[in-house]
Motif scaffolding. Sequence first.
Motif, PDB file in Angstrom:
ATOM      1  N   UNK A 158       0.800  -1.011   0.163  1.00 36.31           N
ATOM      2  CA  UNK A 158       0.135   0.062  -0.016  1.00 36.31           C
ATOM      3  C   UNK A 158       0.940   1.753  -0.029  1.00 36.31           C
ATOM      4  N   UNK A 159       1.822   1.544   0.642  1.00 41.03           N
ATOM      5  CA  UNK A 159       2.880   2.576   1.121  1.00 41.03           C
ATOM      6  C   UNK A 159       3.301   2.483  -0.627  1.00 41.03           C
ATOM      7  N   UNK A 160       4.111   1.551  -1.280  1.00 43.05           N
ATOM      8  CA  UNK A 160       4.605   1.607  -2.578  1.00 43.05           C
ATOM      9  C   UNK A 160       3.493   2.123  -3.825  1.00 43.05           C
ATOM     10  N   UNK A 161       2.206   1.479  -3.144  1.00 42.76           N
ATOM     11  CA  UNK A 161       1.650   1.503  -4.299  1.00 42.76           C
ATOM     12  C   UNK A 161       1.394   3.496  -4.432  1.00 42.76           C
ATOM     13  N   UNK A 162       0.739   3.181  -3.192  1.00 42.38           N
ATOM     14  CA  UNK A 162       0.313   5.707  -2.780  1.00 42.38           C
ATOM     15  C   UNK A 162       1.778   6.199  -2.980  1.00 42.38           C
ATOM     16  N   UNK A 163       2.796   5.837  -2.733  1.00 41.39           N
ATOM     17  CA  UNK A 163       3.625   6.851  -3.464  1.00 41.39           C
ATOM     18  C   UNK A 163       4.161   6.804  -4.382  1.00 41.39           C
ATOM     19  N   UNK A 164       3.603   6.094  -5.851  1.00 42.38           N
ATOM     20  CA  UNK A 164       3.810   5.861  -6.799  1.00 42.38           C
ATOM     21  C   UNK A 164       2.971   7.001  -7.340  1.00 42.38           C
ATOM     22  N   UNK A 165       1.903   6.583  -6.665  1.00 44.39           N
ATOM     23  CA  UNK A 165       0.148   7.384  -7.178  1.00 44.39           C
ATOM     24  C   UNK A 165       0.525   8.753  -7.270  1.00 44.39           C
ATOM     25  N   UNK A 166       1.348   9.304  -6.165  1.00 43.44           N
ATOM     26  CA  UNK A 166       2.076  10.292  -6.000  1.00 43.44           C
ATOM     27  C   UNK A 166       2.348  10.956  -6.443  1.00 43.44           C
ATOM     28  N   UNK A 167       3.609  10.316  -7.032  1.00 39.86           N
ATOM     29  CA  UNK A 167       4.569  10.563  -8.083  1.00 39.86           C
ATOM     30  C   UNK A 167       4.137  10.818 -10.001  1.00 39.86           C
ATOM     31  N   UNK A 168       2.993   9.950  -9.763  1.00 43.02           N
ATOM     32  CA  UNK A 168       2.645   9.727 -11.261  1.00 43.02           C
ATOM     33  C   UNK A 168       1.770  11.076 -11.394  1.00 43.02           C
ATOM     34  N   UNK A 169       1.596  11.744 -10.501  1.00 44.70           N
ATOM     35  CA  UNK A 169       0.240  12.908 -10.250  1.00 44.70           C
ATOM     36  C   UNK A 169       0.880  14.180 -10.558  1.00 44.70           C
ATOM     37  N   UNK A 170       2.582  14.415  -9.700  1.00 47.31           N
ATOM     38  CA  UNK A 170       3.052  14.965  -9.522  1.00 47.31           C
ATOM     39  C   UNK A 170       2.856  15.549 -11.425  1.00 47.31           C
ATOM     40  N   UNK A 171       3.922  14.122 -11.747  1.00 44.06           N
ATOM     41  CA  UNK A 171       4.421  14.105 -12.705  1.00 44.06           C
ATOM     42  C   UNK A 171       3.080  14.613 -14.160  1.00 44.06           C
ATOM     43  N   UNK A 172       2.162  14.897 -14.110  1.00 46.53           N
ATOM     44  CA  UNK A 172       1.221  14.246 -15.053  1.00 46.53           C
ATOM     45  C   UNK A 172       0.146  15.964 -14.960  1.00 46.53           C
ATOM     46  N   UNK A 173       0.895  16.543 -13.316  1.00 45.29           N
ATOM     47  CA  UNK A 173       0.783  18.096 -13.337  1.00 45.29           C
ATOM     48  C   UNK A 173       1.965  19.317 -13.603  1.00 45.29           C
TER      49      UNK A 173
END
Length: 333
Positions: free
Chosen positions: A191-206
């Motif tokens: 869960x921690x790895x997936x939530x961090x991965x989603x954070x990175x991806x959302x930042x990159x997309x923005x």
Amino acid sequence: MATIKDVAKLAGVSTSTVSHVLNKTRFVREETCDRVLHAVRELNYRPSSIARSLKVQRTNTLGMLVTASRNPFFAEIVHEVERRCYERGYTLFLSNTEGDIHRMETNLSALEEKRVDGLLLLCSEVNDDIISLLEADRSVPIMVFDWGPESDNVDRIYDNSPAGGALATRHLIEMGHTRIGCVTGPLKRRSAKERLGAFRQAMEEAGLDVREEWIVEGDYDCSGGVKAMGTLAALQERPEAVFACNDMMALGMISQAARLGIRVPEDMSLVGYDDIYISQYTVPALTTVHQPKSRIAAMAVDTLIDRLDSKRTKGEIIRIEPRLVERESVRRV
């Protein structure tokens, strides 16, 4: 204590007739039913659940193993599991393993000896020993929460952590924040790895930069949030908003921020994850990603019971969708 033979003798019928009346397995004349039921009431007869379970090969009981955790999220899940078991006519046997693999093995064996129909496992920490224990052949079907061995025999129910992490990060971005940090859970946890991965991806997309010094690994406990806030506050330049990957760490961060003179959300906006009961009563009330705990519990119990009814042998993976709950811990820039 009265037996079925006592009921049959008083009612003037056979024991098989008493059984048919009580279990409604065959048509019995109304007059005969009345005599049997009158005898049952007069003798205060209670059918033997053990005898019945031996006959139908079901005990209508489930076992649940929980590792020790101070996170209220686990207590809320257990509460909802017990509620759903009651609604489905099942009794729940609860065992706390205290994170001890030997105690877990002992409790697993004890529950199987009690002939529980199925097992639910809710563990705050997972290691190779626990996974090996589950991968061994068990006599009953197993449902695990949030994690589990890659086995066709085990049912698993997951929260959609990538979707939840994206919801939290995008909310901060939509509120006008660009300098955003993340306090993760233990990165050995899925869960921690997936939530961090989603954070990175959302930042990159923005199109926003991810500052590695603004990413702090926590422990999913309040103490980890306190430590993380201290780490971020000591930086020469700190983030203006943070996604904390669970509510317990967010609560620790709010507490430590007050001690350090950092105002939430004026100086630092904060989003949590889980929507534990107490999160709505913090000051400020915590904006967080809601996990539908009653639905998670209901689907876990229902899937296990349905597997028993259908005789299904292959495990299923169920993913639960989160949603954002907006409160007071995020300011609009």
